[in-house]
Design a protein around this motif. Structure first.
Motif, PDB file in Angstrom:
ATOM      1  N   GLY A 108       9.959   7.427 -17.183  1.00 24.38           N
ATOM      2  CA  GLY A 108       9.361   6.792 -18.358  1.00 24.38           C
ATOM      3  C   GLY A 108       9.772   5.345 -18.519  1.00 24.38           C
ATOM      4  O   GLY A 108       9.935   4.849 -19.643  1.00 24.38           O
ATOM      5  N   ILE A 109       9.912   4.626 -17.396  1.00 23.95           N
ATOM      6  CA  ILE A 109      10.382   3.238 -17.406  1.00 23.95           C
ATOM      7  C   ILE A 109       9.239   2.297 -17.065  1.00 23.95           C
ATOM      8  O   ILE A 109       8.441   2.560 -16.161  1.00 23.95           O
ATOM      9  CB  ILE A 109      11.542   3.063 -16.396  1.00 23.95           C
ATOM     10  CG1 ILE A 109      12.797   3.777 -16.921  1.00 23.95           C
ATOM     11  CG2 ILE A 109      11.841   1.588 -16.135  1.00 23.95           C
ATOM     12  CD1 ILE A 109      13.926   3.816 -15.921  1.00 23.95           C
ATOM     13  N   ARG A 110       9.176   1.186 -17.797  1.00 22.88           N
ATOM     14  CA  ARG A 110       8.185   0.138 -17.515  1.00 22.88           C
ATOM     15  C   ARG A 110       8.871  -1.055 -16.859  1.00 22.88           C
ATOM     16  O   ARG A 110       9.984  -1.422 -17.240  1.00 22.88           O
ATOM     17  CB  ARG A 110       7.478  -0.298 -18.792  1.00 22.88           C
ATOM     18  CG  ARG A 110       6.555   0.760 -19.374  1.00 22.88           C
ATOM     19  CD  ARG A 110       5.720   0.187 -20.505  1.00 22.88           C
ATOM     20  NE  ARG A 110       6.550  -0.313 -21.591  1.00 22.88           N
ATOM     21  CZ  ARG A 110       7.002   0.434 -22.591  1.00 22.88           C
ATOM     22  NH1 ARG A 110       6.726   1.724 -22.640  1.00 22.88           N
ATOM     23  NH2 ARG A 110       7.731  -0.099 -23.551  1.00 22.88           N
ATOM     24  N   ALA A 160       0.806  -1.220   0.000  1.00 22.08           N
ATOM     25  CA  ALA A 160       0.000   0.000   0.000  1.00 22.08           C
ATOM     26  C   ALA A 160       0.840   1.271   0.000  1.00 22.08           C
ATOM     27  O   ALA A 160       0.431   2.286  -0.587  1.00 22.08           O
ATOM     28  CB  ALA A 160      -0.944  -0.004   1.200  1.00 22.08           C
ATOM     29  N   VAL A 161       2.004   1.251   0.634  1.00 20.42           N
ATOM     30  CA  VAL A 161       2.840   2.448   0.747  1.00 20.42           C
ATOM     31  C   VAL A 161       3.987   2.445  -0.265  1.00 20.42           C
ATOM     32  O   VAL A 161       4.221   3.439  -0.957  1.00 20.42           O
ATOM     33  CB  VAL A 161       3.413   2.580   2.176  1.00 20.42           C
ATOM     34  CG1 VAL A 161       4.378   3.752   2.266  1.00 20.42           C
ATOM     35  CG2 VAL A 161       2.275   2.742   3.190  1.00 20.42           C
ATOM     36  N   LEU A 162       4.706   1.315  -0.360  1.00 16.08           N
ATOM     37  CA  LEU A 162       5.928   1.283  -1.170  1.00 16.08           C
ATOM     38  C   LEU A 162       5.657   1.156  -2.671  1.00 16.08           C
ATOM     39  O   LEU A 162       6.373   1.752  -3.481  1.00 16.08           O
ATOM     40  CB  LEU A 162       6.832   0.144  -0.697  1.00 16.08           C
ATOM     41  CG  LEU A 162       7.372   0.289   0.732  1.00 16.08           C
ATOM     42  CD1 LEU A 162       8.241  -0.911   1.102  1.00 16.08           C
ATOM     43  CD2 LEU A 162       8.171   1.587   0.879  1.00 16.08           C
ATOM     44  N   THR A 163       4.652   0.380  -3.052  1.00 19.15           N
ATOM     45  CA  THR A 163       4.387   0.214  -4.489  1.00 19.15           C
ATOM     46  C   THR A 163       4.052   1.540  -5.171  1.00 19.15           C
ATOM     47  O   THR A 163       4.571   1.813  -6.260  1.00 19.15           O
ATOM     48  CB  THR A 163       3.280  -0.823  -4.724  1.00 19.15           C
ATOM     49  OG1 THR A 163       3.673  -2.075  -4.151  1.00 19.15           O
ATOM     50  CG2 THR A 163       3.024  -1.015  -6.214  1.00 19.15           C
ATOM     51  N   ALA A 203      -4.796  -1.901 -10.604  1.00 23.19           N
ATOM     52  CA  ALA A 203      -5.273  -1.256 -11.831  1.00 23.19           C
ATOM     53  C   ALA A 203      -4.329  -0.133 -12.243  1.00 23.19           C
ATOM     54  O   ALA A 203      -4.073   0.071 -13.436  1.00 23.19           O
ATOM     55  CB  ALA A 203      -6.683  -0.715 -11.627  1.00 23.19           C
ATOM     56  N   ARG A 204      -3.781   0.589 -11.269  1.00 22.92           N
ATOM     57  CA  ARG A 204      -2.829   1.662 -11.595  1.00 22.92           C
ATOM     58  C   ARG A 204      -1.570   1.089 -12.221  1.00 22.92           C
ATOM     59  O   ARG A 204      -1.043   1.657 -13.198  1.00 22.92           O
ATOM     60  CB  ARG A 204      -2.467   2.458 -10.333  1.00 22.92           C
ATOM     61  CG  ARG A 204      -1.457   3.557 -10.631  1.00 22.92           C
ATOM     62  CD  ARG A 204      -0.902   4.252  -9.401  1.00 22.92           C
ATOM     63  NE  ARG A 204       0.232   5.100  -9.768  1.00 22.92           N
ATOM     64  CZ  ARG A 204       0.994   5.755  -8.908  1.00 22.92           C
ATOM     65  NH1 ARG A 204       0.753   5.681  -7.602  1.00 22.92           N
ATOM     66  NH2 ARG A 204       2.023   6.478  -9.347  1.00 22.92           N
ATOM     67  N   ILE A 205      -1.071  -0.018 -11.693  1.00 23.89           N
ATOM     68  CA  ILE A 205       0.125  -0.651 -12.270  1.00 23.89           C
ATOM     69  C   ILE A 205      -0.093  -0.926 -13.750  1.00 23.89           C
ATOM     70  O   ILE A 205       0.747  -0.598 -14.595  1.00 23.89           O
ATOM     71  CB  ILE A 205       0.453  -1.953 -11.519  1.00 23.89           C
ATOM     72  CG1 ILE A 205       0.859  -1.660 -10.070  1.00 23.89           C
ATOM     73  CG2 ILE A 205       1.573  -2.715 -12.236  1.00 23.89           C
ATOM     74  CD1 ILE A 205       1.013  -2.909  -9.211  1.00 23.89           C
ATOM     75  N   LEU A 244       6.039   3.199  -8.373  1.00 21.49           N
ATOM     76  CA  LEU A 244       5.360   3.656  -9.592  1.00 21.49           C
ATOM     77  C   LEU A 244       5.696   5.112  -9.892  1.00 21.49           C
ATOM     78  O   LEU A 244       5.893   5.484 -11.058  1.00 21.49           O
ATOM     79  CB  LEU A 244       3.853   3.464  -9.450  1.00 21.49           C
ATOM     80  CG  LEU A 244       3.377   2.012  -9.391  1.00 21.49           C
ATOM     81  CD1 LEU A 244       1.888   1.953  -9.084  1.00 21.49           C
ATOM     82  CD2 LEU A 244       3.683   1.282 -10.701  1.00 21.49           C
ATOM     83  N   ASP A 245       5.767   5.935  -8.870  1.00 19.04           N
ATOM     84  CA  ASP A 245       6.122   7.348  -9.081  1.00 19.04           C
ATOM     85  C   ASP A 245       7.540   7.479  -9.633  1.00 19.04           C
ATOM     86  O   ASP A 245       7.799   8.278 -10.542  1.00 19.04           O
ATOM     87  CB  ASP A 245       6.008   8.117  -7.765  1.00 19.04           C
ATOM     88  CG  ASP A 245       4.564   8.302  -7.303  1.00 19.04           C
ATOM     89  OD1 ASP A 245       3.652   8.111  -8.121  1.00 19.04           O
ATOM     90  OD2 ASP A 245       4.368   8.628  -6.112  1.00 19.04           O
TER      91      ASP A 245
END
Length: 265
Positions: free
Chosen positions: A90-92, A76-79, A110-112, A83-84
């Protein structure tokens, strides 16, 4: 209030049934992975050259491409922090998620997917797979696949076994039963041991080669804090980051429809 995991699992399985497939039917007819082509669906092979692949550790290539992968989330906190950081460059990457965490944070999953990352299957409960029957393995994988599909609209096309515990026979079984390759890794900083952020990033920067699959965990704070150093360091070495599907030469995972077990008759 804590989530009752058994009730949550039953809810996911009910969703599976509602979608016309179930992980717990006594007999199965196995579908193939298929590539969306308008209204047409055609079989899509596993492997860069169309061959069958049971286990993947890295890809032989002269191109300076690597796949950065994260296990055991979503957290909940680290992921969101991961992502930020990725979005800022601009990395996937590829995230191997645990099913019972997916259902607790479907919006984060869903955000991932929405931000262009790949989502892989990391089982429902993170068990020692070497101790499970084939039926129990498929149950872990199918339930997680449907949890991801309920959150994102798509089912994972790759699987990573917890602890890397999956022998060749099991990998072959999974490929034949679900058309899923087993994705392992070639660079492992063992960040789960918490050796310290610089030790983690130094190991990755020193041991990465073209075609590498890098193992990390988006539940380890030292990994997340030192992620910018890893990304910027590898970029300075000329590396480009791709998802596992891209590393294999596949279309994006969410351009493909993965069919799990469907009832016979």
């Amino acid at each position: 209030m804590p989530i009752n995991e058994n009730k949550t699992r039953r809810a996911v399985l009910q969703g599976v049934t509602a979608l016309g497939a179930t992980a717990l039917w006594p007999r199965f007819a196995y579908g193939q992975d298929r590539l969306r082509t308008g209204t047409q669906l055609r079989p899509f092979p596993i492997g860069r050259n169309g061959e069958s692949v049971d286990q993947i550790r890295r890809i032989r290539t002269n191109d300076r491409v690597v796949a950065l992968t994260f296990d055991d989330g979503p957290h909940a906190v680290l992921t969101p922090q991961v992502l930020d950081i990725l979005a800022g460059r601009g990395i996937r990457a590829s995230f191997f998620v645990i099913g019972n965490r997916v259902v607790r944070a479907p919006g984060l999953v869903a955000r991932i997917a929405r931000e262009g990352h790949e989502i892989g299957n990391h089982t429902w409960s993170h068990p020692h797979m070497s101790q499970l029957s084939d039926h129990a393995i498929l149950d872990e994988i199918d339930t997680t696949a449907r949890a991801v599909e309920m959150a994102t609209g798509f089912s994972p096309v790759i699987m990573r076994p917890p602890y890397g515990e999956f022998d060749r026979r099991q990998s072959r079984m999974l490929r034949l039963a679900r058309n899923l390759p087993t994705v392992l890794w070639s660079v492992d900083p063992q960040d789960w041991r918490r050796p310290g952020g610089w030790a983690i990033s130094d190991y990755i920067l020193t041991n990465t080669n073209p075609g590498a699959v890098i193992l990390s965990h988006d539940i380890v704070d030292d990994t997340v804090r030192n992620l910018p150093r890893v990304l910027d360091g590898l970029s300075a070495q000329g590396y480009r980051f791709v998802t596992i599907s891209e590393l294999l030469g596949w279309p994006a995972w969410n351009q493909r429809r993965h069919l799990t077990a469907v009832p016979i008759g």
